[in-house]
Design a protein around this motif. Structure first.
Motif, PDB file in Angstrom:
ATOM      1  N   SER A 194      34.344  34.715 -10.543  1.00 28.72           N
ATOM      2  CA  SER A 194      32.617  34.911 -10.689  1.00 28.72           C
ATOM      3  C   SER A 194      32.365  35.222  -9.261  1.00 28.72           C
ATOM      4  N   VAL A 195      32.863  35.036  -7.993  1.00 29.88           N
ATOM      5  CA  VAL A 195      31.953  35.657  -6.929  1.00 29.88           C
ATOM      6  C   VAL A 195      32.182  37.685  -6.809  1.00 29.88           C
ATOM      7  N   ASP A 196      30.886  37.451  -6.697  1.00 31.68           N
ATOM      8  CA  ASP A 196      30.962  39.288  -6.330  1.00 31.68           C
ATOM      9  C   ASP A 196      31.274  40.062  -5.449  1.00 31.68           C
ATOM     10  N   PHE A 197      31.468  40.905  -5.302  1.00 26.30           N
ATOM     11  CA  PHE A 197      32.506  41.002  -3.910  1.00 26.30           C
ATOM     12  C   PHE A 197      31.649  42.228  -3.475  1.00 26.30           C
ATOM     13  N   ASP A 198      31.198  41.806  -2.352  1.00 25.83           N
ATOM     14  CA  ASP A 198      30.285  42.179  -1.075  1.00 25.83           C
ATOM     15  C   ASP A 198      30.887  44.068  -0.545  1.00 25.83           C
ATOM     16  N   HIS A 199      30.809  44.967  -0.958  1.00 28.69           N
ATOM     17  CA  HIS A 199      31.316  45.895   0.074  1.00 28.69           C
ATOM     18  C   HIS A 199      31.200  46.386   1.367  1.00 28.69           C
ATOM     19  N   LYS A 200      29.826  45.948   1.634  1.00 32.63           N
ATOM     20  CA  LYS A 200      29.919  46.331   2.583  1.00 32.63           C
ATOM     21  C   LYS A 200      29.599  47.637   3.276  1.00 32.63           C
ATOM     22  N   MET A 201      29.652  48.679   2.284  1.00 32.34           N
ATOM     23  CA  MET A 201      29.492  50.210   2.591  1.00 32.34           C
ATOM     24  C   MET A 201      28.563  51.021   0.920  1.00 32.34           C
ATOM     25  N   GLU A 202      27.760  51.753   1.342  1.00 27.70           N
ATOM     26  CA  GLU A 202      26.832  52.230   0.943  1.00 27.70           C
ATOM     27  C   GLU A 202      28.078  52.694  -0.625  1.00 27.70           C
ATOM     28  N   GLY A 203      27.196  52.378  -1.792  1.00 23.45           N
ATOM     29  CA  GLY A 203      28.407  53.802  -2.847  1.00 23.45           C
ATOM     30  C   GLY A 203      30.065  53.384  -2.888  1.00 23.45           C
ATOM     31  N   CYS A 204      30.712  52.167  -2.058  1.00 26.59           N
ATOM     32  CA  CYS A 204      32.312  51.733  -2.921  1.00 26.59           C
ATOM     33  C   CYS A 204      31.973  51.290  -4.057  1.00 26.59           C
ATOM     34  N   THR A 205      33.213  51.648  -4.620  1.00 29.14           N
ATOM     35  CA  THR A 205      33.639  50.897  -6.106  1.00 29.14           C
ATOM     36  C   THR A 205      34.727  51.200  -5.689  1.00 29.14           C
ATOM     37  N   GLY A 206      35.490  50.741  -4.554  1.00 28.90           N
ATOM     38  CA  GLY A 206      37.229  51.056  -3.992  1.00 28.90           C
ATOM     39  C   GLY A 206      37.283  49.959  -5.438  1.00 28.90           C
ATOM     40  N   PRO A 207      39.384  50.132  -5.343  1.00 25.07           N
ATOM     41  CA  PRO A 207      39.618  48.658  -6.393  1.00 25.07           C
ATOM     42  C   PRO A 207      39.021  47.308  -5.268  1.00 25.07           C
ATOM     43  N   ILE A 208      40.002  46.427  -5.510  1.00 21.56           N
ATOM     44  CA  ILE A 208      39.280  44.791  -5.061  1.00 21.56           C
ATOM     45  C   ILE A 208      41.191  44.126  -5.267  1.00 21.56           C
ATOM     46  N   ARG A 209      42.006  43.941  -3.946  1.00 25.08           N
ATOM     47  CA  ARG A 209      43.251  43.267  -3.843  1.00 25.08           C
ATOM     48  C   ARG A 209      42.691  42.143  -3.828  1.00 25.08           C
ATOM     49  N   VAL A 210      44.096  41.061  -4.396  1.00 21.35           N
ATOM     50  CA  VAL A 210      43.200  39.326  -4.506  1.00 21.35           C
ATOM     51  C   VAL A 210      45.083  38.674  -4.031  1.00 21.35           C
ATOM     52  N   ALA A 211      44.783  37.682  -2.430  1.00 21.20           N
ATOM     53  CA  ALA A 211      45.946  37.785  -2.140  1.00 21.20           C
ATOM     54  C   ALA A 211      45.374  35.495  -2.184  1.00 21.20           C
ATOM     55  N   GLY A 212      46.923  35.017  -2.782  1.00 19.43           N
ATOM     56  CA  GLY A 212      46.636  33.681  -2.535  1.00 19.43           C
ATOM     57  C   GLY A 212      46.928  33.146  -3.579  1.00 19.43           C
ATOM     58  N   PRO A 213      46.565  32.004  -3.915  1.00 19.05           N
ATOM     59  CA  PRO A 213      45.383  31.161  -3.087  1.00 19.05           C
ATOM     60  C   PRO A 213      46.496  30.916  -1.613  1.00 19.05           C
ATOM     61  N   LEU A 214      46.181  30.579  -0.723  1.00 18.69           N
ATOM     62  CA  LEU A 214      46.523  30.523   1.307  1.00 18.69           C
ATOM     63  C   LEU A 214      46.172  29.612   1.520  1.00 18.69           C
TER      64      LEU A 214
END
Length: 401
Positions: free
Chosen positions: A273-293
């Protein structure tokens, strides 16, 4: 009749199947070799000799095991180039490999310090450690090391021992087959510009999980990523209290395809449930997740410095020409492994920028007060506590000149 050839690595000369003769047009070793030996792994073995020597400066090593020995080159180099009079048990399921390794042992005069056994690696690890547990186990398979890790960890002395593990199933660990990665290593892999770091962290995470299930802790000492494989060196010790603490070193890595920002999160019931902070204005790119690691440290700086001293105190010509450079980069990046490295070329491709020399970016980031280092993982990558947005801005400003 096996066509054999004499090879020399470090200060050790040995016989193995003639790689050129059997590889044909492929010009590289395959599993069809009568006795497996891969000359391309010399850097791996050079560093392994140095790392074991450094380890022996602080810990006693009396019993060494290489359960997938092939020609025996790895164990032979330990016997011939590392200090002490430890005993080595070598094993292979291939009778031709056993015959070759035994001949090498006798030729080098280690008949009283080494035993070559024909049999299954997992069985050897479990049965041959009954009388005395091993102080160092080296798992170097063709493919995944996963099937051998439980037996390897159980065979190590409860007082503590060194475990070195190589993995060559890179398509699995680098995101081509994420479900296979989950099955083998307990976590999803992902395709990212720092995919080899994800691979290392998946391997270390799996080692921790197997160690933890045996009430053991795992202390990472060093990792290596080069060519077609990854390798890790960890200290295993029977310590359930430390193993419990290390559970906090498991987590996930998230990566945005749109802006290349990544973050690391420890495992928790609320991690999804933790929001992803894209760090770049306007970016809504898809997120890939790796893990658990494994999200903890990858290197122990003092161990690396000890290893460099050993290398520099001897004849550096005995080792691969890249050995010192790789070790120096490991030392540099050891203080910044709390976030993945940034591949400058991948970042420039994303934003249609011309990639400047890495040193230019490093100097600019340092001028602005950011921590930044090189990384041994990739010559076009850096580690920094600056955001990808900041790095992109520096590159864009340099391009605008």
């Amino acid at each position: 009749m096996t066509v054999k050839k004499e090879y020399t690595e470090g200060r050790t000369t040995f016989l193995s199947a003639d790689v050129d003769h059997y590889s044909g047009d492929k010009k590289q070793p395959t599993t069809s070799l009568p006795v497996f030996y891969n000359p391309r792994m010399q850097l791996n073995r050079d560093l392994s000799v140095l790392f074991l020597t450094a380890y022996m400066e602080k810990y006693a090593v009396e019993m060494v095991c290489e359960p997938l020995t092939g020609s025996g080159v790895r164990a032979l180099r330990y016997l011939n180039e590392c200090p002490g009079d430890f005993y080595a048990k070598m094993c292979d399921a291939n009778p031709l490999a056993v015959e070759t390794a035994q001949r090498n042992v006798e030729t080098l005069g280690f008949g009283d310090r080494a035993e070559v056994i024909h049999g299954d690696a997992k069985l050897l690890l479990m049965t041959e450690s009954r009388g005395k547990r091993f102080d160092f186990v080296d798992i170097d398979p063709f493919g995944t090391p996963a099937p051998y890790l439980s037996a390897a960890i159980q065979s190590i002395s409860p007082k503590g021992g060194l475990l070195a593990v190589t993995a060559t199933d890179m398509p699995v660990l680098c995101g081509v087959y994420p479900k296979v990665s989950l099955r083998r290593y307990g976590g999803f892999s992902a395709r990212t510009p720092f995919t080899h770091e994800i691979a290392i962290r998946l391997l270390n995470g799996f080692i921790y999980s197997v160690a933890g299930s045996n009430d053991c802790s795992m202390e990472p000492l060093a990792v290596l990523s080069t060519d077609h494989y990854i390798r890790t060196w960890v200290r295993i010790e029977a310590n359930r209290t430390e193993a419990n603490r290390q559970a906090g070193e498991l987590g996930i890595i998230r990566y945005c395809l749109g802006c290349m920002h990544s973050d690391i999160l420890p495992l928790s019931p609320k991690v999804q449930s933790v929001d992803f902070d894209h760090k770049m204005e306007g970016c809504t790119g898809p997120i890939r997740v790796a893990g658990p690691l494994w999200i903890g440290d990858l290197f122990k700086e003092s161990y690396l410095n000890d290893t460099i001293k050993i290398l520099e105190s001897g004849d550096t010509e005995d080792y691969h020409r890249k050995a010192l450079d790789v070790l120096e980069k490991m030392v540099e990046e050891s203080v910044l492994t709390n976030r993945p490295y940034i591949d400058i070329h991948a970042l420039c491709d994303l934003h249609n920028l011309a990639p400047p020399k890495n040193q230019i970016i490093i100097d600019k980031l340092k001028e602005q007060g950011f921590a930044v280092t090189r990384t041994h993982f990739k010559p076009t990558a850096i580690r920094t506590d600056a955001t990808v947005e900041k790095v992109t801005k520096i590159i864009a400003e340099h391009n605008a000149r």
